[in-house]
Design a protein around this motif. Structure first.
Motif, PDB file in Angstrom:
ATOM      1  N   ILE A 271      -8.948  19.437  20.980  1.00 10.81           N
ATOM      2  CA  ILE A 271      -9.294  18.591  19.826  1.00 10.81           C
ATOM      3  C   ILE A 271     -10.805  18.427  19.718  1.00 10.81           C
ATOM      4  O   ILE A 271     -11.397  18.538  18.634  1.00 10.81           O
ATOM      5  N   GLY A 272     -11.445  18.157  20.852  1.00 11.76           N
ATOM      6  CA  GLY A 272     -12.896  17.997  20.848  1.00 11.76           C
ATOM      7  C   GLY A 272     -13.610  19.255  20.404  1.00 11.76           C
ATOM      8  O   GLY A 272     -14.607  19.201  19.685  1.00 11.76           O
ATOM      9  N   SER A 273     -13.097  20.407  20.822  1.00 10.27           N
ATOM     10  CA  SER A 273     -13.701  21.682  20.426  1.00 10.27           C
ATOM     11  C   SER A 273     -13.598  21.903  18.922  1.00 10.27           C
ATOM     12  O   SER A 273     -14.544  22.370  18.282  1.00 10.27           O
ATOM     13  N   ILE A 274     -12.439  21.547  18.340  1.00 12.93           N
ATOM     14  CA  ILE A 274     -12.244  21.707  16.893  1.00 12.93           C
ATOM     15  C   ILE A 274     -13.215  20.806  16.123  1.00 12.93           C
ATOM     16  O   ILE A 274     -13.839  21.226  15.143  1.00 12.93           O
ATOM     17  N   ILE A 275     -13.351  19.566  16.579  1.00 12.93           N
ATOM     18  CA  ILE A 275     -14.267  18.625  15.920  1.00 12.93           C
ATOM     19  C   ILE A 275     -15.701  19.154  16.000  1.00 12.93           C
ATOM     20  O   ILE A 275     -16.443  19.153  15.012  1.00 12.93           O
ATOM     21  N   GLY A 276     -16.093  19.606  17.177  1.00 16.93           N
ATOM     22  CA  GLY A 276     -17.458  20.107  17.345  1.00 16.93           C
ATOM     23  C   GLY A 276     -17.741  21.336  16.518  1.00 16.93           C
ATOM     24  O   GLY A 276     -18.815  21.460  15.915  1.00 16.93           O
ATOM     25  N   PHE A 277     -16.788  22.256  16.462  1.00 16.93           N
ATOM     26  CA  PHE A 277     -17.000  23.467  15.673  1.00 16.93           C
ATOM     27  C   PHE A 277     -17.069  23.173  14.180  1.00 16.93           C
ATOM     28  O   PHE A 277     -17.606  23.971  13.413  1.00 16.93           O
ATOM     29  N   ALA A 278     -16.537  22.045  13.770  1.00 27.12           N
ATOM     30  CA  ALA A 278     -16.668  21.656  12.364  1.00 27.12           C
ATOM     31  C   ALA A 278     -18.146  21.506  12.006  1.00 27.12           C
ATOM     32  O   ALA A 278     -18.574  21.850  10.897  1.00 27.12           O
ATOM     33  N   GLY A 279     -18.936  20.998  12.956  1.00 27.93           N
ATOM     34  CA  GLY A 279     -20.373  20.884  12.725  1.00 27.93           C
ATOM     35  C   GLY A 279     -21.033  22.239  12.620  1.00 27.93           C
ATOM     36  O   GLY A 279     -21.924  22.460  11.794  1.00 27.93           O
TER      37      GLY A 279
ATOM     38  N   SER B  26     -11.074  27.880  36.678  1.00 27.20           N
ATOM     39  CA  SER B  26     -11.548  26.813  37.559  1.00 27.20           C
ATOM     40  C   SER B  26     -11.232  25.424  37.014  1.00 27.20           C
ATOM     41  O   SER B  26     -11.387  24.428  37.723  1.00 27.20           O
ATOM     42  N   GLU B  27     -10.792  25.344  35.746  1.00 25.68           N
ATOM     43  CA  GLU B  27     -10.432  24.069  35.136  1.00 25.68           C
ATOM     44  C   GLU B  27      -9.231  24.268  34.220  1.00 25.68           C
ATOM     45  O   GLU B  27      -8.961  25.378  33.766  1.00 25.68           O
ATOM     46  N   LYS B  28      -8.530  23.169  33.936  1.00 28.51           N
ATOM     47  CA  LYS B  28      -7.397  23.213  33.019  1.00 28.51           C
ATOM     48  C   LYS B  28      -7.845  22.822  31.624  1.00 28.51           C
ATOM     49  O   LYS B  28      -8.680  21.940  31.454  1.00 28.51           O
ATOM     50  N   LEU B  29      -7.279  23.492  30.633  1.00 33.72           N
ATOM     51  CA  LEU B  29      -7.598  23.180  29.242  1.00 33.72           C
ATOM     52  C   LEU B  29      -6.566  22.197  28.706  1.00 33.72           C
ATOM     53  O   LEU B  29      -5.415  22.551  28.483  1.00 33.72           O
ATOM     54  N   LYS B  30      -6.968  20.949  28.524  1.00 34.53           N
ATOM     55  CA  LYS B  30      -6.073  19.893  28.057  1.00 34.53           C
ATOM     56  C   LYS B  30      -6.195  19.705  26.542  1.00 34.53           C
ATOM     57  O   LYS B  30      -7.106  20.231  25.907  1.00 34.53           O
ATOM     58  N   ALA B  31      -5.286  18.910  25.976  1.00 29.32           N
ATOM     59  CA  ALA B  31      -5.263  18.678  24.528  1.00 29.32           C
ATOM     60  C   ALA B  31      -6.569  18.085  24.023  1.00 29.32           C
ATOM     61  O   ALA B  31      -7.073  18.476  22.971  1.00 29.32           O
ATOM     62  N   ASN B  32      -7.111  17.132  24.774  1.00 32.54           N
ATOM     63  CA  ASN B  32      -8.352  16.494  24.332  1.00 32.54           C
ATOM     64  C   ASN B  32      -9.505  17.485  24.256  1.00 32.54           C
ATOM     65  O   ASN B  32     -10.400  17.353  23.408  1.00 32.54           O
ATOM     66  N   LYS B  33      -9.504  18.465  25.139  1.00 35.18           N
ATOM     67  CA  LYS B  33     -10.561  19.475  25.100  1.00 35.18           C
ATOM     68  C   LYS B  33     -10.425  20.347  23.858  1.00 35.18           C
ATOM     69  O   LYS B  33     -11.426  20.723  23.240  1.00 35.18           O
TER      70      LYS B  33
ATOM     71  N   VAL C  84     -14.346  15.843  24.612  1.00 33.91           N
ATOM     72  CA  VAL C  84     -14.118  16.721  25.758  1.00 33.91           C
ATOM     73  C   VAL C  84     -14.490  16.001  27.047  1.00 33.91           C
ATOM     74  O   VAL C  84     -13.798  16.106  28.059  1.00 33.91           O
ATOM     75  N   ASN C  85     -15.569  15.257  27.027  1.00 34.11           N
ATOM     76  CA  ASN C  85     -16.009  14.510  28.205  1.00 34.11           C
ATOM     77  C   ASN C  85     -14.959  13.482  28.614  1.00 34.11           C
ATOM     78  O   ASN C  85     -14.680  13.280  29.793  1.00 34.11           O
ATOM     79  N   TYR C  86     -14.350  12.834  27.630  1.00 37.75           N
ATOM     80  CA  TYR C  86     -13.305  11.852  27.907  1.00 37.75           C
ATOM     81  C   TYR C  86     -12.136  12.537  28.607  1.00 37.75           C
ATOM     82  O   TYR C  86     -11.563  12.019  29.556  1.00 37.75           O
ATOM     83  N   SER C  87     -11.812  13.754  28.160  1.00 35.22           N
ATOM     84  CA  SER C  87     -10.733  14.532  28.783  1.00 35.22           C
ATOM     85  C   SER C  87     -11.081  14.847  30.216  1.00 35.22           C
ATOM     86  O   SER C  87     -10.245  14.757  31.106  1.00 35.22           O
ATOM     87  N   SER C  88     -12.349  15.218  30.447  1.00 36.10           N
ATOM     88  CA  SER C  88     -12.770  15.573  31.792  1.00 36.10           C
ATOM     89  C   SER C  88     -12.625  14.400  32.741  1.00 36.10           C
ATOM     90  O   SER C  88     -12.202  14.540  33.872  1.00 36.10           O
ATOM     91  N   LYS C  89     -12.959  13.195  32.283  1.00 40.12           N
ATOM     92  CA  LYS C  89     -12.828  12.014  33.119  1.00 40.12           C
ATOM     93  C   LYS C  89     -11.369  11.762  33.469  1.00 40.12           C
ATOM     94  O   LYS C  89     -11.022  11.389  34.581  1.00 40.12           O
TER      95      LYS C  89
ATOM     96  N   ALA D 153     -19.458  14.125  18.587  1.00 37.72           N
ATOM     97  CA  ALA D 153     -18.121  13.547  18.706  1.00 37.72           C
ATOM     98  C   ALA D 153     -17.176  14.501  19.425  1.00 37.72           C
ATOM     99  O   ALA D 153     -16.368  14.091  20.271  1.00 37.72           O
ATOM    100  N   GLY D 154     -17.288  15.775  19.114  1.00 38.70           N
ATOM    101  CA  GLY D 154     -16.440  16.765  19.771  1.00 38.70           C
ATOM    102  C   GLY D 154     -16.710  16.846  21.260  1.00 38.70           C
ATOM    103  O   GLY D 154     -15.779  16.885  22.076  1.00 38.70           O
ATOM    104  N   ILE D 155     -17.971  16.831  21.629  1.00 40.70           N
ATOM    105  CA  ILE D 155     -18.315  16.960  23.040  1.00 40.70           C
ATOM    106  C   ILE D 155     -17.965  15.690  23.811  1.00 40.70           C
ATOM    107  O   ILE D 155     -17.535  15.741  24.964  1.00 40.70           O
ATOM    108  N   ILE D 156     -18.132  14.540  23.183  1.00 42.96           N
ATOM    109  CA  ILE D 156     -17.750  13.277  23.824  1.00 42.96           C
ATOM    110  C   ILE D 156     -16.243  13.249  24.064  1.00 42.96           C
ATOM    111  O   ILE D 156     -15.765  12.773  25.096  1.00 42.96           O
TER     112      ILE D 156
END
Length: 309
Positions: free
Chosen positions: A140-148, A131-138, A298-303, A293-296
């Motif tokens: 990157i954001g996922s990697i940053i978030g999983f670091a936490g 239902s959605e496309k997985l872009k580069a920013n998503k 991803v949010n930027y990518s969504s916008k 930071a990771g989720i933000i």
């Protein structure tokens, strides 16, 4: 209503209320174990505790929204299978893993690891539901978030606690991610609050009966314990119903990224009310910053994606 719920300010405020309520559930559950004298090794009693909460949550949801809509919130014939699927992923699997996980880890760790559900929801939406496309920013954001998430898991290993609680909460997050995509899909043809109420009642009944069959008991029923159960039921009824409505009118990724507030609220409230241990202040702040930071990101990518449609 649809246009209002798509406005960023309204969506973020509504999501913040949901996340505050869900964040408060972490210390409330841990306090509930103490008030009701439930040991972390007593799995049947833990499942019974959760089952009573969710059965009441479903009942509250059905009563409240029946009054709001001025008609009984009764499922249609086409809704029964959808209610069963949602009940399995949203209530039974998610919260069995969640409650058992919190019996073996602190509220702070649990709330941060639970933030992984955001990334799972986005990946599942892109690769399974398409239902959605997985872009580069998503990514990157996922990697940053999983670091936490990795940070708090490594801390648990160093402290000798192992990964049992953390892995259970991670499984809970995966189950929640599937349920988010299912509710988005099912809400196209069914009323989301109706789905929420009945899936909670079904899942809660299954868990409560299972707990009783295997010997589960609330060893000490008191005023504080009853208050915690009622509070947790209200948290689920209000938060999940509002969240389901948001998912009906917005993309999964736009709503899911708001979940960064859950670990923030969960950590702070756990440290204040449940006397959480294990994570130092620096580790908590660092992990929260990484997850947020990771989720933000991803949010930027969504916008960006939305502006390109």
């Amino acid at each position: 209503m649809e246009n209002k719920l798509k406005k960023p300010a309204v969506m973020w405020f509504t999501a913040a209320v949901c996340c505050l309520l869900w964040g408060s559930a972490f210390p409330a559950i841990i306090l509930g174990y103490g008030f009701l004298k439930i040991e972390n090794t007593d799995t049947p009693s833990i499942i019974l505790f959760a089952g009573i909460r969710f059965f009441l949550a479903g009942l509250i949801t059905i009563i409240i929204f029946s009054l709001i809509k001025k008609k009984p919130l009764v499922p249609t014939k086409s809704a029964f299978g959808k209610i069963a699927v949602l009940s399995l992923f949203q209530t039974v699997l998610q919260y069995i893993f969640f409650y058992l996980g919190l019996a073996y880890t602190s509220g702070e760790r649990g709330s941060i690891i639970n933030g992984a559900s955001v990334f799972f929801a986005i990946f599942i939406s892109a690769f399974i539901f398409k239902s959605e496309k997985l872009k580069a920013n998503k990514i990157i954001g996922s990697i940053i978030g999983f670091a936490g998430v990795i940070l708090v898991s490594l801390d648990a290993f160093r402290s000798g606690g192992g990964f049992k609680g953390e892995m259970l909460i991670l499984l809970s997050s995966i189950s929640y991610a599937f349920s988010s995509n299912f509710i988005k899909e099912y809400s196209k043809t069914e009323e989301p609050t109706m789905l929420s109420g009945w899936q909670f009642m079904l899942g809660g009944a299954v868990m409560a009966v299972s707990g009783l069959i295997f010997g589960g008991r609330l060893n000490e029923v008191n005023t504080k314990g009853i208050f915690i159960i009622l509070y947790l039921a209200l948290v689920s009824a209000v938060a999940y119903s509002l969240w389901s409505i948001l998912l009906k009118y917005n993309e999964v990724s736009r709503v899911a990224v708001c979940s960064f507030m859950i670990p923030v609220f969960g950590c702070i409230l756990s440290m204040l009310f449940a006397r959480g241990e294990g994570l130092g202040l620096v580790a908590v702040i660092t992990a929260l910053v990484l997850v947020a930071a990771g989720i933000i990101t991803v949010n930027y990518s969504s916008k960006n994606e939305k502006s390109n449609i």
